[in-house]
Design an enzyme around this catalytic site. Structure first.
Site, short mmCIF file in Angstrom:
data_model
loop_
_atom_site.label_atom_id
_atom_site.label_comp_id
_atom_site.label_asym_id
_atom_site.label_seq_id
_atom_site.Cartn_x
_atom_site.Cartn_y
_atom_site.Cartn_z
N ASP A 9 19.87 150.61 -24.23
CA ASP A 9 20.42 150.96 -23.79
C ASP A 9 20.59 152.60 -24.44
O ASP A 9 20.71 152.72 -26.10
CB ASP A 9 21.86 149.77 -24.66
CG ASP A 9 23.42 150.69 -24.59
OD1 ASP A 9 23.03 151.76 -24.40
OD2 ASP A 9 24.64 150.21 -24.00
N ILE A 10 20.76 153.57 -24.04
CA ILE A 10 20.84 154.69 -24.82
C ILE A 10 21.57 155.02 -26.18
O ILE A 10 21.16 155.89 -26.93
CB ILE A 10 20.40 155.76 -23.62
CG1 ILE A 10 20.29 157.33 -24.78
CG2 ILE A 10 21.99 156.73 -23.10
CD1 ILE A 10 19.85 158.08 -23.51
N ASN A 23 28.49 165.18 -16.30
CA ASN A 23 28.58 166.40 -14.96
C ASN A 23 28.92 167.69 -15.50
O ASN A 23 29.88 166.93 -16.82
CB ASN A 23 29.67 165.06 -14.04
CG ASN A 23 31.35 165.10 -14.54
OD1 ASN A 23 31.74 166.08 -15.50
ND2 ASN A 23 31.52 164.02 -14.77
N GLY A 31 28.86 155.62 -15.37
CA GLY A 31 27.20 155.17 -15.49
C GLY A 31 27.18 155.74 -17.79
O GLY A 31 28.20 155.36 -18.03
N VAL A 32 26.66 156.23 -17.21
CA VAL A 32 25.85 156.96 -18.91
C VAL A 32 26.74 157.80 -19.57
O VAL A 32 27.25 157.05 -20.72
CB VAL A 32 24.69 156.99 -18.79
CG1 VAL A 32 24.17 158.27 -18.34
CG2 VAL A 32 24.30 157.27 -20.60
N ASP A 33 27.12 158.13 -18.88
CA ASP A 33 28.56 159.24 -19.83
C ASP A 33 29.15 158.62 -19.89
O ASP A 33 29.70 158.89 -21.28
CB ASP A 33 28.68 160.19 -18.35
CG ASP A 33 29.47 161.31 -18.63
OD1 ASP A 33 29.78 161.88 -19.91
OD2 ASP A 33 30.00 162.51 -17.85
N SER A 121 20.32 161.49 -13.36
CA SER A 121 20.54 162.15 -11.82
C SER A 121 19.68 160.53 -10.76
O SER A 121 20.14 160.54 -9.98
CB SER A 121 19.22 162.81 -11.16
OG SER A 121 20.12 163.57 -11.80
N GLY A 123 21.21 157.72 -10.96
CA GLY A 123 22.43 156.39 -10.63
C GLY A 123 23.31 156.47 -10.14
O GLY A 123 22.68 156.95 -8.99
N TYR A 125 23.71 159.13 -9.01
CA TYR A 125 23.41 160.50 -7.99
C TYR A 125 21.75 160.64 -7.19
O TYR A 125 21.67 161.23 -6.24
CB TYR A 125 22.73 161.70 -9.34
CG TYR A 125 24.56 162.75 -9.97
CD1 TYR A 125 25.73 162.48 -9.52
CD2 TYR A 125 24.17 163.56 -10.71
CE1 TYR A 125 26.91 162.99 -9.86
CE2 TYR A 125 25.60 164.35 -11.08
CZ TYR A 125 26.66 164.14 -10.61
OH TYR A 125 27.67 164.65 -11.36
P1 ADP Z 1 24.08 160.16 -12.31
O1 ADP Z 1 24.72 160.48 -12.27
O2 ADP Z 1 23.13 161.35 -13.42
O3 ADP Z 1 22.83 159.25 -11.56
P2 ADP Z 1 23.71 157.68 -14.37
O4 ADP Z 1 24.77 157.05 -15.44
O5 ADP Z 1 25.21 156.63 -12.82
O6 ADP Z 1 23.95 159.61 -14.54
O7 ADP Z 1 23.10 157.04 -13.92
C1 ADP Z 1 21.53 157.83 -14.46
C2 ADP Z 1 20.88 156.80 -15.02
O8 ADP Z 1 21.49 156.40 -16.40
C3 ADP Z 1 20.89 155.33 -14.22
O9 ADP Z 1 19.28 155.21 -14.69
C4 ADP Z 1 21.69 154.69 -15.02
O10 ADP Z 1 21.09 153.11 -14.58
C5 ADP Z 1 21.15 155.19 -16.88
N1 ADP Z 1 22.09 154.20 -17.34
C6 ADP Z 1 24.06 153.43 -17.42
N2 ADP Z 1 23.74 153.05 -18.83
C7 ADP Z 1 22.90 153.35 -19.50
C8 ADP Z 1 23.34 153.03 -20.66
N3 ADP Z 1 23.98 152.99 -21.40
N4 ADP Z 1 21.59 153.43 -21.14
C9 ADP Z 1 20.88 154.00 -21.28
N5 ADP Z 1 20.78 154.67 -19.80
C10 ADP Z 1 21.72 154.22 -18.64
#
Ligand code: ADP
Length: 171
Positions: A9-10, A23, A31-33, A121, A123, A125
């Protein structure tokens, strides 16, 4: 620069800077944001709003990167970058590569020694995971930053990590 590929997890990474797949609004998303803003607390959003108002009134363009505080996260900085939405008919990989390169440049300018990336991108995207890993590794492998000594690609979940391992094993 050393490149490490890990599952995790980042928001939990003990590095100087973590990259956010944001975004263009810089006002948070899913998502990660969402995870970064949730765990980092309101200071990140407050600085995002200020950065947007002063430098990017029309939003952060795809491929560019900008840093804010990391709030309550273990990192010092969050570097927000906007990945391209996957397209089956148009090659947008140059923009995806820009995200990695520009985030690294911002980290280097800050003097960050360690930087963690999510798979930008790949997830919401919709970018295919194997190609997203290939693009990330190819940019990071050719980079020669001054300050950054480790780039860590943090894959979320065992399935994504397994695909990344396959890409690594294939060379
Ligand atoms: P995007 O809109 O750029 O696709 P996302 O957040 O939907 O961004 O996804 C980008 C990547 O981050 C995906 O592989 C998703 O599984 C991953 N992700 C989601 N949550 C976390 C987290 N807490 N730590 C690391 N990676 C994550």
């Amino acid at each position: 620069m050393r490149i490490n590929v890990v599952e995790g997890d980042i928001t939990a990474q003990r590095v100087d800077a973590i990259v956010n797949a944001a975004n263009s609004s810089l006002l948070g998303g899913r998502g990660v944001d969402g995870a970064i803003h949730r765990r980092g607390g309101p200071a990140i959003l407050a600085e995002c709003r200020a950065v947007r108002a002063s430098r990017y009134p029309d939003g952060l363009p795809t491929g560019q990167a900008v840093a804010t505080t990391a709030g309550d996260l273990p990192a010092r900085w969050v570097i927000h970058t906007v990945g391209p939405v996957w397209s089956a008919t148009e090659d947008r990989s140059a923009l995806l590569r820009d995200c990695y390169a520009n985030s690294l440049r911002v980290a280097d300018e800050l003097g960050a020694g360690t930087v963690a990336y999510p798979l930008i991108s790949a997830g919401i995207y919709g970018w295919p995971v194997d190609d997203a890993v290939r693009q990330a590794l190819s940019v990071l492998r050719s980079a020669e930053p001054a300050a950054v000594t480790e780039a860590r690609l943090v894959l979320f979940g065992a399935d994504t990590h397994a695909i990344a391992r396959q890409v690594l094993d294939a060379g």
